[in-house]
Design an enzyme around this catalytic site. Structure first.
Site, PDB file in Angstrom:
ATOM      1  N   GLN A  79      33.756  51.590  65.765  1.00 16.69           N
ATOM      2  CA  GLN A  79      34.006  51.529  64.325  1.00 16.69           C
ATOM      3  C   GLN A  79      32.778  51.994  63.540  1.00 16.69           C
ATOM      4  OE1 GLN A  79      34.252  48.012  61.668  1.00 16.69           O
ATOM      5  NE2 GLN A  79      36.405  48.562  61.436  1.00 16.69           N
ATOM      6  N   CYS A 113      35.231  46.341  54.723  1.00 27.08           N
ATOM      7  CA  CYS A 113      34.162  45.336  54.772  1.00 27.08           C
ATOM      8  C   CYS A 113      33.789  44.869  53.352  1.00 27.08           C
ATOM      9  CB  CYS A 113      32.933  45.900  55.479  1.00 27.08           C
ATOM     10  SG  CYS A 113      31.616  44.672  55.598  1.00 27.08           S
ATOM     11  N   GLY A 217      45.180  39.298  60.272  1.00 26.22           N
ATOM     12  CA  GLY A 217      44.996  38.151  59.389  1.00 26.22           C
ATOM     13  C   GLY A 217      45.810  36.953  59.829  1.00 26.22           C
TER      14      GLY A 217
END
Ligand SMILES: Cc1cc2nc3c(=O)[nH]c(=O)nc-3n(C[C@H](O)[C@H](O)[C@H](O)COP(=O)(O)O)c2cc1C
Length: 349
Positions: A79, A113, A217
């Site tokens: 990432q 982020c 989530g």
């Protein structure tokens, strides 16, 4: 009827299943990722790494610590975060020409982020406020990664805040710019990690694009993974915090989903014994020592140990010992003490 647990295609990459370890800074080290694979994660992702750092920071390039990839752990994604298309292009070229890093399976772009440090440079979730730049970053990454045959994926959030919850148009933009798959975390930047993830927005993103979508989530169990897939139709689920200190969760979820897919096939079994738990922790420690050397590996393991033993009887005692452990032997002795006390407390109860 669509199965809950199934293989997944991302560009040219075929994943054995649709369960992934979510990227987590400070948690998803190489040793942990290898263990998650062993427990059945179909994909893991490194923590976010600065694209500019890869290009220009000699110390990052010297030890590749955050990026270290092991051929034993593929499929694994690297990432990247940043805010300059040229940085991504160059970082991907460096990765593609590196003997080990080039064995990664995909490049994931961080556009979610919420950390102030990352936002200040216009990276992470800030890119959701700047879709034009996000699109250029994706295009330039896709072009660079194509040369090495790697798909590019994008991970983002519900939006910046409730006023700008633009996940759906953002997902379409990612697809149009050439992304091969998406991950949507159902919280806004403003929510950070609080409250509940909005699974409705995950469903809306899934319906808006044709490429594979992972939902992220609040998946904590086979039941919550099944609920998320059924409610939203997502292709895959990413598991973050619930897997911290609990890599066997992948086995539990895979077994639980497989059971729900075919209850004739046998019972689900995701339970591991305490002996296995100690063996997993030892393997994690040895992996870190292999990567960082004994002193740094033992230090790095402290935070991980806290996660493995959070809330377990004797856990805080073990944590105290781990904090002063200087060698592999110290950690193993603390683990053996914990295991012995745990076995004794079972006999007495
Ligand atoms: C400690 C921590 C570190 C994280 N680091 C990253 C990261 O480096 N890159 C990223 O895309 N997401 C990161 N995330 C977000 C997770 O990947 C995931 O989307 C989020 O935690 C929601 O999933 P969960 O409820 O399963 O934890 C991080 C989350 C946590 C808790």
């Amino acid at each position: 009827v669509n199965k809950l647990l199934h293989p997944l295609q991302i560009g040219t990459l075929r994943l054995e299943n649709n369960l992934a370890l979510a990227p987590m800074a400070g948690t998803t080290d190489r040793s942990f990722r290898i263990i998650c694979h062993a427990f059945g994660a179909g994909l893991t992702i490194t923590e976010l790494v600065s694209a500019r750092g890869i290009c220009h920071d000699a110390s990052l390039r010297r030890n590749w610590r955050y990026l270290a990839i092991d051929p034993a752990e593929v499929p694994v994604g690297i990432q990247l975060f940043g805010s300059e298309p040229a940085d991504f292009r160059m970082a991907i070229q460096i990765i593609g020409n590196h003997p080990l890093l080039s064995q990664c399976s995909l490049i994931d772009l961080n556009m979610g982020c919420p950390a102030a440090k990352v936002l200040r440079s216009g990276a992470g979730a800030a890119l959701m406020q700047n879709p034009e730049l996000a699109g250029r970053i994706i295009e330039s990454s896709v072009r660079a990664a194509e040369a090495f045959g790697k798909p590019v994926t994008v991970k983002f959030r519900k939006g910046w805040d409730t006023g700008l919850a633009n996940a759906v148009p953002f997902a379409r933009l990612c697809e149009a710019a050439g992304a091969s798959a998406l991950t949507i975390h159902g919280r806004t930047r403003e929510q950070m990690y609080g409250g509940f993830a909005d699974w409705q927005v995950i469903g809306a993103v899934k319906n808006a694009v044709r490429i594979a979508v992972y939902g992220s989530g609040d998946v904590k169990s086979a039941d919550s993974a099944a609920d998320l897939i059924r409610l939203t139709g997502v292709d895959g689920v990413m598991i973050g915090r619930a897997a911290q200190g609990c890599p066997w969760l992948f086995q539990e979820i895979a077994a639980g989903l497989a059971w729900q897919d075919d209850s004739e096939g046998g019972f689900s079994s995701g339970v591991i014994s305490m002996q296995e738990k100690v063996a997993v922790v030892t393997r994690h420690l040895d992996g870190l020592i292999g990567l960082l050397g004994e002193a740094a590996g033992v230090r790095e393991m402290r935070g991980q140990l806290t996660r493995y033993f959070k809330g377990t009887p004797g856990g805080s005692e073990l944590k105290k010992k781990a904090m002063s452990a200087a060698s592999r032997q110290d950690v193993l002795a603390a683990l053996a003490d914990w295991h012995r006390d745990w076995a004794k407390s079972c006999e007495n109860s």
